[in-house]
Design an enzyme around this catalytic site. Structure first.
Site, PDB file in Angstrom:
ATOM      1  N   ASP A 305       0.818  -1.377  -0.053  1.00  0.00           N
ATOM      2  CA  ASP A 305       0.246   0.024  -0.071  1.00  0.00           C
ATOM      3  C   ASP A 305       0.775   1.293   0.010  1.00  0.00           C
ATOM      4  O   ASP A 305       1.903   1.354   0.571  1.00  0.00           O
ATOM      5  CB  ASP A 305      -0.918  -0.121   1.241  1.00  0.00           C
ATOM      6  CG  ASP A 305      -1.947   1.131   1.308  1.00  0.00           C
ATOM      7  OD1 ASP A 305      -2.633   1.271   0.335  1.00  0.00           O
ATOM      8  OD2 ASP A 305      -1.739   1.994   2.126  1.00  0.00           O
ATOM      9  N   GLU A 356       1.050  -0.606  -5.224  1.00  0.00           N
ATOM     10  CA  GLU A 356       0.148   0.582  -5.566  1.00  0.00           C
ATOM     11  C   GLU A 356       0.921   2.036  -5.512  1.00  0.00           C
ATOM     12  O   GLU A 356       1.324   2.507  -4.612  1.00  0.00           O
ATOM     13  CB  GLU A 356      -0.820   0.616  -4.377  1.00  0.00           C
ATOM     14  CG  GLU A 356      -1.916   1.788  -4.531  1.00  0.00           C
ATOM     15  CD  GLU A 356      -2.354   2.493  -3.344  1.00  0.00           C
ATOM     16  OE1 GLU A 356      -3.492   3.415  -3.530  1.00  0.00           O
ATOM     17  OE2 GLU A 356      -2.104   2.308  -2.424  1.00  0.00           O
TER      18      GLU A 356
END
Length: 621
Positions: A305, A356
């Site tokens: 993330d 990401e």
């Protein structure tokens, strides 16, 4: 007897103790439990818990090298809750074990709340066949279609009550298998006190959230999905950690896990703290954590993330400290990311790591020996933003923004991409995918089917957040289940069937697997006046033609150049009645005639339904 060896301490101090979870944390035997924690600046550390009536004086730990403290507590057994009492000068705090394998729910008394639980990770796995044949880097040449799931809100067994890990296993596997997805990606399951963070504000990095059951229950879920042929990816958050005082923040009375620099230690967007990747103990903690989930829980991949927030020292900051060269790049985070990926693939060569990453940082999915970051895949945020911007426009204006539809192919092969329509696009007032579509309900449904048709035709692996596959009306709410009742309506059943059929076409047609430049060929990207694009996907002797009409205007006798003559079969048509469309099309078959068009020796004369995707294949390739 000493719990820590000289080699353990050497590896810890050098930042290479990548299986440190074998020694740090709580490790029970038949008579008691060994405890070990990193607190280099503490004047004293003791363990308190249910086994000593929470007496902080009963069981002090011994200081070892590298800032480690360890000790054995007779009578401390699995199931007992515990914390560490940390003393540093006038500072005193009771802290959750950073390496705890389980934690109590985020409720309880101020002393015992968020306590760690002594836990064995015994489990008998039944997924040997899956583990032998899972793909990892070989998935670059295989279909990968990911269903992103938040376990607490996918489906409820009764209003307000989520399924447990074990209870959700069978219905989730049934649904994912029926829909044709290859993998499930779970929003973070690591323990997080604030449910509304969706798991992204972690306190217990080694502890699956207690909301849905025990560690063995989560193992059962993953095991069951594997037995059903479904891969499991976990969201992993090494970019920042929760500010809860029982957790990592100010752990030993100093800025231990976080940066010492006040300009760098706090993340203003999320109210969280940022890991200091320069510290050997932090690198040990995080890389060990990645390997822990891959080894102990058999997960197939980690989606990392907020990578952009790690790469740039000025990310979302008004004040920041440059690196040693005066630049904005976070050199220690870059080095950490590379080492993380190298270590994962050294120990688990069949794993997947996915970034990401929302900027144009080069080489995110390139190997580290080519100066890349070493991820296997990168989310294609550019495709996502441009495509959603385009599809949200009233079709009458789309011709003025045609480049939003086509620009992604200029860089589609610069990385190994995943095309993400993730949870981030259906929260914080952005509305659902259905809500983004213009027009009345018929047009919304047609636009959404068209979006998915282009997504499955575009180079890149696929990721879709739960609820999008049937056109949920409202944006995602973590407190309620998905709007499954919408499947009583034909439009929503049709969207779901369309996604199902796209997945099954994708999984059975090699033309859609190869995401290199030789697997894609534009036929025409310049018909902006009619908002139509057409392209070929090809691989292993198979070829598929995608023709996409982004206006509600049916188009008769629309010519498309093709390289092969003879009959072409209409494989899928998003305007079919079964999908909620008008039933317009080409009666399943059309002949390519020997007359040049679009620079090809043959052409098809097609009927293009409104707001529709046609997928055709030559009958004799």
């Amino acid at each position: 007897m000493s719990w820590l060896t000289e080699e353990d301490i050497r590896r810890w101090e050098s930042g290479t103790f990548y299986d440190s979870y074998r020694k740090l944390g709580a490790h029970p035997d038949d008579e008691g439990t060994w405890f070990c924690v990193w607190a280099p600046h503490a004047d004293g550390v003791s363990v308190l818990g249910a086994f000593n009536d929470w007496n902080p004086e009963a069981n002090p730990l011994e200081r070892y090298g590298g800032g480690l403290w360890a000790g054995y507590v007779p009578g401390a057994r699995p199931g007992h809750t515990y914390k560490y009492r940390i003393r540093h000068g006038f500072y005193q705090a009771d802290k959750t074990d950073p390496y705890a394998f389980a934690m109590e729910p985020p409720t309880g008394s101020p002393i015992e709340g968020l306590a760690s639980i002594i836990t064995r990770l015994d489990y008998t796995w039944h997924d040997d066949e899956w583990m032998r044949r899972r793909k990892g880097p070989a998935s670059l040449y295989e279909p990968v279609s990911i269903y992103e799931v938040h376990l607490g809100s996918w489906r409820h067994k009764r209003p307000g009550e989520s399924f447990s890990y074990r209870e959700i296993a069978e219905p989730l596997a049934d649904y994912v298998q029926e829909m044709g997805f290859t993998h499930v990606e779970l929003l973070p399951v690591m323990e997080h006190p604030y449910y509304g963070s969706w798991g992204y504000q972690v306190v217990g990095y080694y502890a699956p959230t207690f909301r849905y059951g025990s560690p063995q229950d989560l193992m059962y879920l993953i095991d069951y999905l594997h037995q059903r042929g479904i891969g499991v990816i976990l969201d992993w958050v090494p970019s920042h950690f929760a500010a809860d005082p029982q957790g990592l923040v100010f752990f030993d009375g100093t800025t231990l896990f976080e940066y010492d620099d006040p300009k760098m230690r706090y993340h203003p967007d999320w109210g969280t703290y940022v890991f200091d990747y320069n510290k050997p103990g932090v690198r040990n903690f995080l890389i060990s954590n990645a390997l822990f989930w891959l080894e102990k829980y058999h997960v197939d991949g980690l989606r990392v993330d907020a990578v952009a927030s790690m790469l740039y020292r000025d990310y979302s900051r008004k004040e920041w400290t440059p690196n040693i060269f005066g630049g904005r790049e976070n050199l220690e985070a870059i080095d950490f990311i590379k080492k993380f990926n190298e270590t994962v693939y050294l120990h688990f060569p069949e794993a997947m790591t996915i970034a990401e990453e929302s900027t144009a940082w080069p080489g995110v999915s390139a190997p580290t020996y080519n100066n890349g970051l070493g991820f296997l895949y990168k989310w294609n945020m550019g495709w996502m933003h441009d495509t959603l911007d385009y599809i949200q426009r009233d079709p009458i204006y789309r011709k003025y923004h045609h480049d939003e539809l086509t620009f992604s192919l200029w860089y589609a092969f610069s990385e190994h991409y995943v095309l993400p329509l993730s949870h981030d696009e259906v929260v914080h007032g952005k509305g659902s995918l259905w809500g983004k579509m213009p027009g009345d309900d018929w047009q919304k449904a047609a636009n959404l089917r068209l979006l998915f048709g282009h997504m499955w035709g575009h180079p890149g692996k696929k990721l879709l957040f739960m609820g999008g596959e049937f056109g949920q009306h409202h944006e995602w709410n973590h407190d309620t289940q998905l709007e499954w009742h919408l499947l009583d309506q034909p439009y929503h059943r049709g969207i779901q069937l369309w996604v199902c059929d796209l997945n099954h076409l994708y999984r059975t047609n090699p033309a859609l697997w190869h995401d290199g430049p030789e697997g894609f060929e534009w036929i025409d990207f310049s018909d902006r006046d009619q908002s139509v694009i057409c392209y070929l996907r090809k691989n292993a002797g198979r070829m598929l033609l995608f023709v996409l009409n982004f206006t509600p205007v049916p188009r008769e006798h629309y010519r498309v150049g093709v390289p092969i003559g003879g009959p072409w079969h209409e494989v899928l048509n998003s305007d079919a009645v079964a999908y909620g469309g008008s039933g317009m099309g080409n009666f399943g078959r059309v002949e390519a005639v020997p007359e040049s068009w679009h620079g090809r020796p043959f052409h098809l004369e097609l009927t293009l339904p409104p707001l529709a995707a046609l997928i055709l294949e030559p009958e004799h390739g």
